[in-house]
Design a protein around this motif. Structure first.
Motif, mmCIF file in Angstrom:
data_model
loop_
_atom_site.group_PDB
_atom_site.id
_atom_site.type_symbol
_atom_site.label_atom_id
_atom_site.label_comp_id
_atom_site.label_asym_id
_atom_site.label_seq_id
_atom_site.Cartn_x
_atom_site.Cartn_y
_atom_site.Cartn_z
ATOM 1 N N PHE A 90 0.834 -1.211 0.000
ATOM 2 C CA PHE A 90 0.000 0.000 0.000
ATOM 3 C C PHE A 90 0.865 1.257 0.000
ATOM 4 O O PHE A 90 0.614 2.208 -0.725
ATOM 5 C CB PHE A 90 -0.914 0.012 1.227
ATOM 6 C CG PHE A 90 -2.134 -0.843 1.072
ATOM 7 C CD1 PHE A 90 -3.181 -0.436 0.261
ATOM 8 C CD2 PHE A 90 -2.237 -2.057 1.731
ATOM 9 C CE1 PHE A 90 -4.313 -1.211 0.106
ATOM 10 C CE2 PHE A 90 -3.373 -2.842 1.585
ATOM 11 C CZ PHE A 90 -4.404 -2.411 0.779
ATOM 12 N N TRP A 91 1.867 1.284 0.883
ATOM 13 C CA TRP A 91 2.830 2.390 0.914
ATOM 14 C C TRP A 91 4.139 1.887 0.317
ATOM 15 O O TRP A 91 4.422 0.684 0.382
ATOM 16 C CB TRP A 91 3.080 2.852 2.347
ATOM 17 C CG TRP A 91 1.907 3.498 3.040
ATOM 18 C CD1 TRP A 91 1.223 3.010 4.117
ATOM 19 C CD2 TRP A 91 1.293 4.754 2.717
ATOM 20 N NE1 TRP A 91 0.221 3.874 4.477
ATOM 21 C CE2 TRP A 91 0.236 4.954 3.639
ATOM 22 C CE3 TRP A 91 1.509 5.736 1.750
ATOM 23 C CZ2 TRP A 91 -0.586 6.086 3.615
ATOM 24 C CZ3 TRP A 91 0.688 6.851 1.726
ATOM 25 C CH2 TRP A 91 -0.335 7.026 2.643
ATOM 26 N N PRO A 92 4.974 2.792 -0.224
ATOM 27 C CA PRO A 92 6.284 2.341 -0.724
ATOM 28 C C PRO A 92 7.091 1.702 0.405
ATOM 29 O O PRO A 92 6.990 2.125 1.564
ATOM 30 C CB PRO A 92 6.944 3.646 -1.192
ATOM 31 C CG PRO A 92 5.828 4.625 -1.383
ATOM 32 C CD PRO A 92 4.764 4.239 -0.406
ATOM 33 N N ALA A 93 7.902 0.709 0.064
ATOM 34 C CA ALA A 93 8.712 0.036 1.083
ATOM 35 C C ALA A 93 9.883 0.910 1.519
ATOM 36 O O ALA A 93 10.261 0.925 2.691
ATOM 37 C CB ALA A 93 9.222 -1.297 0.539
ATOM 38 N N ASP A 94 10.462 1.652 0.591
ATOM 39 C CA ASP A 94 11.612 2.490 0.903
ATOM 40 C C ASP A 94 11.195 3.599 1.879
ATOM 41 O O ASP A 94 10.213 4.310 1.638
ATOM 42 C CB ASP A 94 12.125 3.103 -0.407
ATOM 43 C CG ASP A 94 13.197 4.127 -0.128
ATOM 44 O OD1 ASP A 94 14.289 3.720 0.292
ATOM 45 O OD2 ASP A 94 12.917 5.337 -0.295
ATOM 46 N N PRO A 95 11.917 3.779 2.995
ATOM 47 C CA PRO A 95 11.484 4.747 4.015
ATOM 48 C C PRO A 95 11.364 6.183 3.498
ATOM 49 O O PRO A 95 10.427 6.897 3.869
ATOM 50 C CB PRO A 95 12.568 4.641 5.092
ATOM 51 C CG PRO A 95 13.162 3.284 4.899
ATOM 52 C CD PRO A 95 13.069 2.987 3.433
ATOM 53 N N LEU A 96 12.302 6.613 2.657
ATOM 54 C CA LEU A 96 12.217 7.990 2.130
ATOM 55 C C LEU A 96 10.960 8.148 1.266
ATOM 56 O O LEU A 96 10.207 9.129 1.403
ATOM 57 C CB LEU A 96 13.474 8.308 1.311
ATOM 58 C CG LEU A 96 13.430 9.599 0.490
ATOM 59 C CD1 LEU A 96 13.313 10.826 1.394
ATOM 60 C CD2 LEU A 96 14.679 9.712 -0.398
ATOM 61 N N ALA A 97 10.718 7.171 0.402
ATOM 62 C CA ALA A 97 9.533 7.246 -0.466
ATOM 63 C C ALA A 97 8.262 7.131 0.373
ATOM 64 O O ALA A 97 7.267 7.826 0.121
ATOM 65 C CB ALA A 97 9.600 6.138 -1.520
ATOM 66 N N ARG A 98 8.296 6.262 1.385
ATOM 67 C CA ARG A 98 7.089 6.081 2.209
ATOM 68 C C ARG A 98 6.745 7.363 2.983
ATOM 69 O O ARG A 98 5.597 7.803 3.024
ATOM 70 C CB ARG A 98 7.284 4.916 3.183
ATOM 71 C CG ARG A 98 6.014 4.573 3.954
ATOM 72 C CD ARG A 98 6.220 3.354 4.835
ATOM 73 N NE ARG A 98 7.215 3.595 5.854
ATOM 74 C CZ ARG A 98 8.351 2.884 6.012
ATOM 75 N NH1 ARG A 98 8.610 1.869 5.212
ATOM 76 N NH2 ARG A 98 9.207 3.175 6.952
ATOM 77 N N GLY A 99 7.768 7.969 3.583
ATOM 78 C CA GLY A 99 7.525 9.205 4.330
ATOM 79 C C GLY A 99 7.000 10.304 3.417
ATOM 80 O O GLY A 99 6.081 11.058 3.770
ATOM 81 N N GLY A 163 7.232 6.066 -7.211
ATOM 82 C CA GLY A 163 7.616 4.755 -7.734
ATOM 83 C C GLY A 163 6.386 4.024 -8.213
ATOM 84 O O GLY A 163 5.608 4.549 -9.012
ATOM 85 N N ASP A 164 6.170 2.797 -7.694
ATOM 86 C CA ASP A 164 4.953 2.066 -8.078
ATOM 87 C C ASP A 164 3.724 2.784 -7.518
ATOM 88 O O ASP A 164 3.814 3.545 -6.550
ATOM 89 C CB ASP A 164 4.998 0.633 -7.517
ATOM 90 C CG ASP A 164 6.056 -0.209 -8.230
ATOM 91 O OD1 ASP A 164 6.463 0.163 -9.350
ATOM 92 O OD2 ASP A 164 6.481 -1.222 -7.634
ATOM 93 N N TYR A 165 2.554 2.488 -8.110
ATOM 94 C CA TYR A 165 1.289 3.050 -7.613
ATOM 95 C C TYR A 165 1.165 2.720 -6.129
ATOM 96 O O TYR A 165 1.315 1.573 -5.712
ATOM 97 C CB TYR A 165 0.136 2.416 -8.382
ATOM 98 C CG TYR A 165 -1.215 3.070 -8.179
ATOM 99 C CD1 TYR A 165 -1.721 3.967 -9.109
ATOM 100 C CD2 TYR A 165 -2.009 2.771 -7.064
ATOM 101 C CE1 TYR A 165 -2.972 4.557 -8.947
ATOM 102 C CE2 TYR A 165 -3.258 3.355 -6.895
ATOM 103 C CZ TYR A 165 -3.734 4.249 -7.839
ATOM 104 O OH TYR A 165 -4.968 4.830 -7.676
ATOM 105 N N SER A 166 0.900 3.745 -5.312
ATOM 106 C CA SER A 166 0.730 3.500 -3.878
ATOM 107 C C SER A 166 -0.441 4.332 -3.372
ATOM 108 O O SER A 166 -1.121 5.027 -4.143
ATOM 109 C CB SER A 166 2.025 3.819 -3.124
ATOM 110 O OG SER A 166 2.260 5.210 -3.104
ATOM 111 N N LEU A 167 -0.684 4.245 -2.075
ATOM 112 C CA LEU A 167 -1.869 4.931 -1.526
ATOM 113 C C LEU A 167 -1.887 6.410 -1.850
ATOM 114 O O LEU A 167 -2.953 7.008 -2.007
ATOM 115 C CB LEU A 167 -1.936 4.730 -0.008
ATOM 116 C CG LEU A 167 -2.489 3.377 0.446
ATOM 117 C CD1 LEU A 167 -2.345 3.235 1.957
ATOM 118 C CD2 LEU A 167 -3.943 3.203 0.036
ATOM 119 N N VAL A 168 -0.725 7.032 -1.944
ATOM 120 C CA VAL A 168 -0.726 8.470 -2.243
ATOM 121 C C VAL A 168 -1.375 8.733 -3.604
ATOM 122 O O VAL A 168 -2.074 9.742 -3.784
ATOM 123 C CB VAL A 168 0.699 9.074 -2.154
ATOM 124 C CG1 VAL A 168 1.615 8.574 -3.268
ATOM 125 C CG2 VAL A 168 0.632 10.591 -2.166
#
Ligand SMILES: N[C@@H](CCC(=O)N[C@@H](CS)C(=O)NCC(=O)O)C(=O)O
Length: 293
Positions: A90-99, A163-168
């Protein structure tokens, strides 16, 4: 394990789009039953939710988890799904991308009151490019800055922000289709991002379903010259009264066909009028149908 999702009229209820995508885009469409409430206006929502015993929910979307938690807010649906399904990206795995994705999603949810108030989502009509008043111009600048920032810091090279489609991306989808309706303007990141959402088959399916039989809400229409929908043009198809069809089983349910459509001089069958008409509205958005084509 079934969720129940209550949504509003697909053509006008902005946050319902995001909630639908949270299930549809992440492989949970088989785990959700959807009820389309048909409020005549925004203030009718409370009455309809009450009739479904959904206290304390007051707005759409509202989701009910398999164990009965009432999620009466889009961000609650997003975060609860992400927590309950840690195996789904759902969220990117990479911490920078997720934040970055979380920061943008929350700003979308808490801000942009000018656009949300003055340019309502309307997937039924689009208008010649509107000249935004200053407060909307400022919000459009902010969106361009946020979307450019996300792509830059995460190194995104595809259509989606981090990156990949995510919740954002699901949470910005209603904003993207809103902007499509009122014109793309000249901001390059905005234009590309809006076009990516318009081409997204999941969003195309949502609009194709909304166009079947959902009520018009004329008070949300703008008194302005209209343009054709800015998304990909659907392949020409029409409902027809009778078969025989090339297929004897509905591509969606596997049941015997009773309703028919013509496309490219060929007749295809479906098991009910809704499945036929959503296909007529945008055939190429439906993989199960295109598989039989
Ligand atoms: N915070 C809520 C807001 C949702 C919302 O504003 N929904 C609108 C329709 S898009 C609604 O239900 N309006 C009816 C009302 O406010 O009475 C969420 O994100 O889910």
């Amino acid at each position: 394990m079934t969720y129940h999702l209550y949504i509003g009229n697909r053509l006008y209820f902005s946050w319902s789009i995001a909630a639908y995508l949270m299930f549809e885009r992440f492989g949970l469409s088989r785990d959700v039953e959807t009820t389309v409430l048909r409020p005549e206006n925004e203030s009718d929502v409370r009455r309809l939710l009450g009739a479904h015993d959904l206290d304390p929910a007051r707005t759409l979307p509202t989701a009910v988890t398999p164990d009965g938690a009432i999620l009466n807010d889009s961000m609650a649906i997003a975060e609860e799904l992400a927590t309950r399904h840690p195996d789904v990206a759902f969220w990117p795995a990479d911490p920078l991308a997720r934040g970055t994705a979380r920061a943008l999603a929350n700003e979308m949810h808490s801000s942009f009151g000018g656009l949300r108030g003055d340019w309502p989502v309307n997937l039924r009509e689009s208008y010649v490019t509107q000249t935004p008043p200053p407060h909307i111009e400022a919000e459009l600048d902010r969106l361009e800055a946020l979307w450019t920032h996300a792509r830059t810091v995460t190194g995104a090279t595809g259509p989606w922000l981090c990156g990949d489609y995510s919740l954002v991306d699901a949470i910005f989808a209603p904003m993207a289709v809103r902007l499509a309706g009122y014109g793309f303007h000249t901001r390059p990141t905005t234009k590309a991002y809006v076009e990516a959402h318009l081409a997204d088959p999941a969003l195309r399916r949502w609009r194709a379903m909304g166009l079947v039989n959902e009520p018009d809400m004329p008070h949300l229409h703008l008194d302005a010259e209209q343009t054709p929908w800015r998304g990909p043009a659907p392949r020409a198809a029409v409902a027809v009264d009778a078969g025989p069809a090339e297929n004897d089983r509905c591509p969606y349910s596997g049941d015997p066909v009773t309703h028919f459509m013509e496309m490219d001089g060929r007749i295809f069958g479906f098991c009910n009028a809704f499945c036929r008409d959503k296909t007529v509205n945008d055939a190429e958005a439906w993989p199960a149908f295109m598989a039989i084509v």
